[in-house]
Design a protein around this motif. Structure first.
Motif, PDB file in Angstrom:
ATOM      1  N   THR A 103       0.836  -1.204   0.000  1.00 56.40           N
ATOM      2  CA  THR A 103       0.000   0.000   0.000  1.00 56.40           C
ATOM      3  C   THR A 103       0.870   1.252   0.000  1.00 56.40           C
ATOM      4  OG1 THR A 103      -1.752  -1.161   1.196  1.00 56.40           O
ATOM      5  CG2 THR A 103      -1.799   1.249   1.287  1.00 56.40           C
ATOM      6  N   LEU A 104       0.570   2.166  -0.906  1.00 54.14           N
ATOM      7  CA  LEU A 104       1.233   3.473  -0.948  1.00 54.14           C
ATOM      8  C   LEU A 104       0.390   4.537  -0.255  1.00 54.14           C
ATOM      9  CD1 LEU A 104       2.495   3.660  -4.645  1.00 54.14           C
ATOM     10  CD2 LEU A 104       3.867   3.341  -2.587  1.00 54.14           C
ATOM     11  N   GLU A 105      -0.927   4.459  -0.438  1.00 55.30           N
ATOM     12  CA  GLU A 105      -1.823   5.486   0.091  1.00 55.30           C
ATOM     13  C   GLU A 105      -3.149   4.839   0.456  1.00 55.30           C
ATOM     14  OE1 GLU A 105      -5.276   8.155  -0.477  1.00 55.30           O
ATOM     15  OE2 GLU A 105      -4.662   6.655  -1.917  1.00 55.30           O
ATOM     16  N   LEU A 106      -3.719   5.271   1.574  1.00 52.28           N
ATOM     17  CA  LEU A 106      -5.017   4.782   2.038  1.00 52.28           C
ATOM     18  C   LEU A 106      -5.826   5.968   2.530  1.00 52.28           C
ATOM     19  CD1 LEU A 106      -6.971   2.481   3.010  1.00 52.28           C
ATOM     20  CD2 LEU A 106      -5.710   2.555   5.170  1.00 52.28           C
ATOM     21  N   LYS A 107      -7.088   6.020   2.117  1.00 46.59           N
ATOM     22  CA  LYS A 107      -7.986   7.072   2.576  1.00 46.59           C
ATOM     23  C   LYS A 107      -9.315   6.438   2.938  1.00 46.59           C
ATOM     24  CE  LYS A 107     -10.072  11.493   1.221  1.00 46.59           C
ATOM     25  NZ  LYS A 107     -11.064  11.374   2.245  1.00 46.59           N
ATOM     26  N   ILE A 108      -9.872   6.847   4.077  1.00 45.68           N
ATOM     27  CA  ILE A 108     -11.196   6.365   4.455  1.00 45.68           C
ATOM     28  C   ILE A 108     -12.087   7.547   4.815  1.00 45.68           C
ATOM     29  CG2 ILE A 108     -10.290   4.164   5.287  1.00 45.68           C
ATOM     30  CD1 ILE A 108     -10.958   5.174   8.153  1.00 45.68           C
ATOM     31  N   ASN A 109     -13.386   7.346   4.607  1.00 43.22           N
ATOM     32  CA  ASN A 109     -14.417   8.297   5.024  1.00 43.22           C
ATOM     33  C   ASN A 109     -15.465   7.517   5.807  1.00 43.22           C
ATOM     34  OD1 ASN A 109     -13.587  10.792   3.670  1.00 43.22           O
ATOM     35  ND2 ASN A 109     -13.963   9.628   1.806  1.00 43.22           N
ATOM     36  N   THR A 151     -16.454   4.478   3.372  1.00 41.79           N
ATOM     37  CA  THR A 151     -15.869   4.221   2.055  1.00 41.79           C
ATOM     38  C   THR A 151     -14.360   4.363   2.188  1.00 41.79           C
ATOM     39  OG1 THR A 151     -16.032   6.537   1.388  1.00 41.79           O
ATOM     40  CG2 THR A 151     -17.879   5.091   0.806  1.00 41.79           C
ATOM     41  N   GLY A 152     -13.650   3.840   1.199  1.00 40.97           N
ATOM     42  CA  GLY A 152     -12.203   3.954   1.220  1.00 40.97           C
ATOM     43  C   GLY A 152     -11.633   3.864  -0.176  1.00 40.97           C
ATOM     44  N   SER A 153     -10.374   4.273  -0.287  1.00 42.78           N
ATOM     45  CA  SER A 153      -9.652   4.136  -1.554  1.00 42.78           C
ATOM     46  C   SER A 153      -8.181   3.908  -1.244  1.00 42.78           C
ATOM     47  CB  SER A 153      -9.832   5.383  -2.420  1.00 42.78           C
ATOM     48  OG  SER A 153      -9.311   6.526  -1.766  1.00 42.78           O
ATOM     49  N   THR A 154      -7.499   3.309  -2.198  1.00 42.26           N
ATOM     50  CA  THR A 154      -6.079   3.041  -2.032  1.00 42.26           C
ATOM     51  C   THR A 154      -5.352   3.136  -3.355  1.00 42.26           C
ATOM     52  OG1 THR A 154      -4.489   1.529  -0.989  1.00 42.26           O
ATOM     53  CG2 THR A 154      -6.124   0.535  -2.414  1.00 42.26           C
ATOM     54  N   THR A 155      -4.078   3.399  -3.252  1.00 43.09           N
ATOM     55  CA  THR A 155      -3.135   3.231  -4.352  1.00 43.09           C
ATOM     56  C   THR A 155      -2.067   2.282  -3.850  1.00 43.09           C
ATOM     57  OG1 THR A 155      -3.538   5.465  -5.170  1.00 43.09           O
ATOM     58  CG2 THR A 155      -1.531   4.366  -5.938  1.00 43.09           C
TER      59      THR A 155
END
Length: 162
Positions: A103-109, A151-155
């Protein structure tokens, strides 16, 4: 909800050579089916792999009192952990034999609180898969009602194991 097989010691985890000898999809199917150890973090957090498809992976579980913060709500780290797991596995499901990802980047809401003991499903889906990066998005929903909790997203970076 106990996993089919969760590593309790480092020697129960898949070896790097064994991991690189199969595709990410084959690896995740082995975890889902219980022939390869599930991650210890899943046992700690009360979730496990539920469904595996190429480009889409779901985890199922429920937070318990042990996962609450100082005021009794489910800790944000629990949301991040289950979302990171399904997101990373969605990318892993498309990694070819001989490679792995990180994982390089993780974002959650977080959109609303998950009540303690509520069964949820976290589903990660690939948005882009290239040679060096994978991008995925995820939703955390109530298993019975479909209510959205986060929700979430990753790179992720795809690495060559050679």
């Amino acid at each position: 909800m106990p996993p089919k097989f969760t590593a309790e010691t480092p020697d129960q985890l898949i070896s790097p050579d064994a991991l690189l000898s199969m595709s990410g999809y084959a690896f995740l199917c082995g975890v889902r089916d219980g022939t390869i150890s599930g991650p210890p973090i899943g046992a700690v957090c009360g979730f496990l792999i539920d469904e595996v498809e190429e480009g889409r992976v779901s985890f199922r579980g429920a937070p318990s009192f042990e996962h609450t913060n100082i005021v009794g709500g489910v800790h944000g780290g629990w949301y991040a952990t289950i979302l990171d797991s399904c997101l990373a596995c969605a990318v892993t499901s498309l990694t070819p034999q001989g490679s792995y990802m990180t994982t390089l980047e993780l974002k959650i809401n977080i959109t609303r609180a998950v009540p303690i003991g509520t069964e949820v499903i976290a589903t990660g889906t690939i948005q882009h898969m290239g040679r060096s990066t994978g991008v995925a998005s995820a939703e955390l929903r109530d298993a019975k009602t479909g209510r959205l909790y986060a929700t979430g997203s990753t790179t992720c970076m795809i690495l060559d194991g050679a």
